[in-house]
Enzyme design. Structure first.
Site, PDB file in Angstrom:
ATOM      1  N   ARG A 244      33.865  43.091  36.717  1.00  0.00           N
ATOM      2  CA  ARG A 244      33.945  41.975  37.637  1.00  0.00           C
ATOM      3  C   ARG A 244      33.586  40.785  36.943  1.00  0.00           C
ATOM      4  O   ARG A 244      33.724  39.685  37.234  1.00  0.00           O
ATOM      5  CB  ARG A 244      33.254  42.501  38.756  1.00  0.00           C
ATOM      6  CG  ARG A 244      34.202  43.491  39.644  1.00  0.00           C
ATOM      7  CD  ARG A 244      33.525  43.595  41.124  1.00  0.00           C
ATOM      8  NE  ARG A 244      33.516  42.357  42.104  1.00  0.00           N
ATOM      9  CZ  ARG A 244      32.884  42.159  43.270  1.00  0.00           C
ATOM     10  NH1 ARG A 244      32.120  43.223  43.697  1.00  0.00           N
ATOM     11  NH2 ARG A 244      33.023  41.267  43.968  1.00  0.00           N
TER      12      ARG A 244
ATOM     13  N   CYS B 238      25.204  38.906  43.122  1.00  0.00           N
ATOM     14  CA  CYS B 238      26.237  39.820  42.815  1.00  0.00           C
ATOM     15  C   CYS B 238      27.312  39.372  43.652  1.00  0.00           C
ATOM     16  O   CYS B 238      27.884  38.387  43.391  1.00  0.00           O
ATOM     17  CB  CYS B 238      25.644  41.343  43.428  1.00  0.00           C
ATOM     18  SG  CYS B 238      25.335  41.035  45.071  1.00  0.00           S
TER      19      CYS B 238
END
Length: 109
Positions: free
Chosen positions: A8, A67
């Site tokens: 990611r 995040c």
């Protein structure tokens, strides 16, 4: 410090947000790297050594954790505190907030 999984972070996959990648200049440390095989935080000295290696001379006081949405960044924040490298900051909006504004730069790789 971006706590998302490496794929990611690199922008190879993005299951939740409309844009893949990371905030320019971010470093990647998946939150799970803070845990030992028993699921508990690693010893403070080990966490300190790992974060010092990751930061490569950067001042820990300048670290902003993020995040995808601010949740999985908190173990990194806590780990740095345990390691004696805190306090540090949290960008609660994280990647979801950052990438929602198309004028903001995005890095991949």
């Amino acid at each position: 410090v971006d706590a998302r999984a490496p794929a990611r972070f690199r922008g190879e996959v993005e299951p939740l947000d409309p844009v893949a990648g990371h905030i320019p200049g971010a470093l990647n440390r998946p939150f799970s790297d803070n845990l030992g095989p028993d699921g508990r935080f690693k010893p403070a000295a080990q966490l300190r050594a790992e974060f010092e290696s990751l930061l490569a001379g950067r001042d820990p006081a300048t670290v902003v954790h993020q995040c995808g949405s601010g949740v999985s960044a908190t173990p990194n924040l806590l780990a740095m505190q345990i390691a004696g490298l805190g306090p540090t900051a949290l960008f609660a909006g994280s990647w979801s907030e950052w990438c929602s504004d198309s004028s903001r730069p995005v890095e991949r790789g």
